[in-house]
Design an enzyme around this catalytic site. Structure first.
Site, PDB file in Angstrom:
ATOM      1  N   THR A 140       0.846  -1.186   0.000  1.00 11.44           N
ATOM      2  CA  THR A 140       0.000   0.000   0.000  1.00 11.44           C
ATOM      3  C   THR A 140       0.882   1.238   0.000  1.00 11.44           C
ATOM      4  O   THR A 140       1.909   1.270   0.684  1.00 11.44           O
ATOM      5  CB  THR A 140      -0.988   0.104   1.186  1.00 11.44           C
ATOM      6  N   ASP A 142       0.035   3.779   1.398  1.00 16.32           N
ATOM      7  CA  ASP A 142      -0.244   4.477   2.658  1.00 16.32           C
ATOM      8  C   ASP A 142       0.684   4.067   3.797  1.00 16.32           C
ATOM      9  O   ASP A 142       0.738   4.743   4.818  1.00 16.32           O
ATOM     10  CB  ASP A 142      -1.689   4.229   3.086  1.00 16.32           C
ATOM     11  N   MET A 184      -2.509  11.514  -0.850  1.00 17.42           N
ATOM     12  CA  MET A 184      -3.353  10.434  -0.340  1.00 17.42           C
ATOM     13  C   MET A 184      -3.026  10.134   1.120  1.00 17.42           C
ATOM     14  O   MET A 184      -1.988  10.549   1.635  1.00 17.42           O
ATOM     15  CB  MET A 184      -3.220   9.198  -1.207  1.00 17.42           C
ATOM     16  N   HIS A 288      -3.859  10.115  -8.061  1.00 15.40           N
ATOM     17  CA  HIS A 288      -3.357   8.779  -8.394  1.00 15.40           C
ATOM     18  C   HIS A 288      -1.983   8.792  -9.039  1.00 15.40           C
ATOM     19  O   HIS A 288      -1.420   7.715  -9.300  1.00 15.40           O
ATOM     20  CB  HIS A 288      -4.391   8.065  -9.262  1.00 15.40           C
ATOM     21  N   GLN A 290       0.443   9.431  -7.487  1.00 15.45           N
ATOM     22  CA  GLN A 290       1.249   8.784  -6.426  1.00 15.45           C
ATOM     23  C   GLN A 290       1.276   7.264  -6.564  1.00 15.45           C
ATOM     24  O   GLN A 290       2.124   6.586  -6.005  1.00 15.45           O
ATOM     25  CB  GLN A 290       0.677   9.124  -5.039  1.00 15.45           C
TER      26      GLN A 290
HETATM   27  O1  F6P Z   1      -5.452   2.880   0.161  1.00 10.96           O
HETATM   28  C1  F6P Z   1      -4.681   3.496  -0.777  1.00 10.96           C
HETATM   29  C2  F6P Z   1      -5.342   4.711  -1.295  1.00 10.96           C
HETATM   30  O2  F6P Z   1      -4.405   5.264  -2.151  1.00 10.96           O
HETATM   31  C3  F6P Z   1      -5.843   5.745  -0.266  1.00 10.96           C
HETATM   32  O3  F6P Z   1      -4.839   6.569   0.225  1.00 10.96           O
HETATM   33  C4  F6P Z   1      -6.908   6.469  -1.045  1.00 10.96           C
HETATM   34  O4  F6P Z   1      -7.866   7.086  -0.225  1.00 10.96           O
HETATM   35  C5  F6P Z   1      -7.502   5.375  -1.841  1.00 10.96           C
HETATM   36  O5  F6P Z   1      -6.482   4.419  -2.064  1.00 10.96           O
HETATM   37  C6  F6P Z   1      -8.098   5.827  -3.144  1.00 10.96           C
HETATM   38  O6  F6P Z   1      -8.480   4.703  -3.851  1.00 10.96           O
HETATM   39  P1  F6P Z   1      -9.314   4.689  -5.200  1.00 10.96           P
HETATM   40  O7  F6P Z   1      -9.288   6.059  -5.792  1.00 10.96           O
HETATM   41  O8  F6P Z   1      -8.651   3.663  -6.034  1.00 10.96           O
HETATM   42  O9  F6P Z   1     -10.680   4.284  -4.794  1.00 10.96           O
END
Ligand code: F6P
Length: 367
Positions: A140, A142, A184, A288, A290
């Site tokens: 992840t 995160d 994020m 995204h 990131q």
């Molecule tokens: O869990 C990873 C992450 O990048 C979070 O930081 C973010 O809130 C989420 O995914 C966004 O995910 P998606 O846009 O794919 O739903």
């Protein structure tokens, strides 16, 4: 034991380094065991739909540096609570976990490698309790998984966010503006904190420390009075005001995911700041970016080590474990110990201490 046939899936939001893991698992399984490797399409969805692909050394050639995941992913496919949209817009939720287990049996897998964050690993572990031999591999951007020093994908995301700050510095300084960068981080502010420090942010707001906008404004005002109206503010998407809640968006897709989509805190902060200060404020939402693109060297090495260690763990029958980095070693951690735990930035973090020691404002009175 010698592995004959193994499977791998990638679940949840993607990140850089997934293909490095897929390549490492495939190559270790083929080279060490002569095993067949099955790529499950789109996370656990592939176990419900039965969509798979063959992975071998030829298919995984040249993917070390490639972003994304060649087997696809989704953050909507929990087989224990499979969410589908009805024609009338309502959501139906069904338990399709028996179907997922049946697919693993039909594929004849000695082990299923589950590459994901906390939610994905929890689902993998529930499948293990229904008889699926699995090994977890922590992913992840995160970095919010317990049991491992770092998840792969995090360092790449930090570098991307840091590069963005470097660029915002030059334009922000030239125009004497307040520049906000939203990154994020739903409940954990690791990216904002590390990239903020690395990129010389003046203010860093993370979900773990609810901000008081008065302290944010005060920091900007002090800088302006000191002759530098230019300020860099780094905010995690999940940053919250004292007594407030995270800024969310709503759509059918997010309802299918079952979790709210965050986003908008940067513009929200810009509005609040502009109410109090007569300065130009601009917001950049990194989003995204990131998660995409080529992994940094650290994530390539970590992904390769985790993939190879996962195959070794499977051969040793260590099912129900996650491979993890405990510097300098890769170790095995029982997934049962991780269930439901999100690793947030602790209040006693030395990163926070260092940030505040050098005058970075964390949205509160300096501690
Ligand atoms: O869990 C990873 C992450 O990048 C979070 O930081 C973010 O809130 C989420 O995914 C966004 O995910 P998606 O846009 O794919 O739903």
């Amino acid at each position: 034991m010698t592995l004959k046939r193994v499977g791998i899936l990638t679940g949840g939001g993607d990140c850089s380094g997934l293909n490095a893991v897929i390549r490492a698992v495939t190559r270790a399984a083929v080279i060490q065991h002569g095993a067949q490797v099955v790529g499950i399409h789109n996370g656990f969805d592939g176990l419900v739909t039965g969509r798979t692909m063959t992975l071998d050394t030829a298919v995984t050639r040249d993917i070390l540096t490639l972003g994304g995941t060649i087997i696809g992913t989704t953050n909507k496919g929990n087989p224990f609570a499979y969410r589908e949209l009805n024609d009338d817009g309502t959501i139906r939720v069904s338990d399709l976990s028996d179907k997922a287990v049946q697919t693993v049996r039909e594929l004849g897998l000695d082990c299923l490698f589950v590459v994901g964050g906390e939610g994905t690993l929890e689902i993998g572990y529930k499948l293990q309790q229904k008889g699926v031999p699995m090994i977890g591999i922590p992913k992840t951007i995160d970095n919010d998984l317990e049991g491992t020093d770092y998840t792969f994908g995090f360092q790449t995301a930090v570098q991307v966010a840091c590069d963005a700050l470097d660029r915002l510095h030059t334009t922000g300084r030239s125009h004497h503006r307040v520049m906000i960068l939203e990154v994020m981080g739903r409940t954990a502010g690791w990216i904002a904190l590390e990239a903020g420090i690395a990129g010389g942010a003046h203010i860093i707001l993370i979900p773990e420390i609810p901000y008081d906008i008065r302290h944010v404004v005060r920091k900007i005002t002090l800088r302006a009075k000191g002759g530098s109206p230019f300020t860099i503010l780094m905010a995690a998407e999940g940053a919250v005001a004292v007594g407030g809640s995270a800024i969310t968006q709503e759509s059918a897709t997010t309802r299918l995911q079952g979790v709210p989509q965050l986003g908008g805190v940067g513009n929200h902060l810009a509005g609040l700041i502009k109410q109090d200060i007569d300065l130009e404020v601009r917001t950049t939402v990194l989003g995204h970016i990131q998660r995409g693109g080529s992994p940094c060297a650290f994530d390539r090495v970590l992904g390769t080590r985790l993939g190879a260690a996962a195959v070794k763990a499977a051969a040793e029958g260590k099912f129900g474990h996650m491979v993890a980095l405990r510097t300098p070693d890769i170790v095995l951690v029982p997934i049962a110990e991780l269930a439901g735990v999100v690793r947030t930035v602790p209040p006693t973090s030395q990163l926070i201490e260092a940030a505040e020691a050098i005058g970075i404002n964390m949205g509160r009175e300096r501690m």
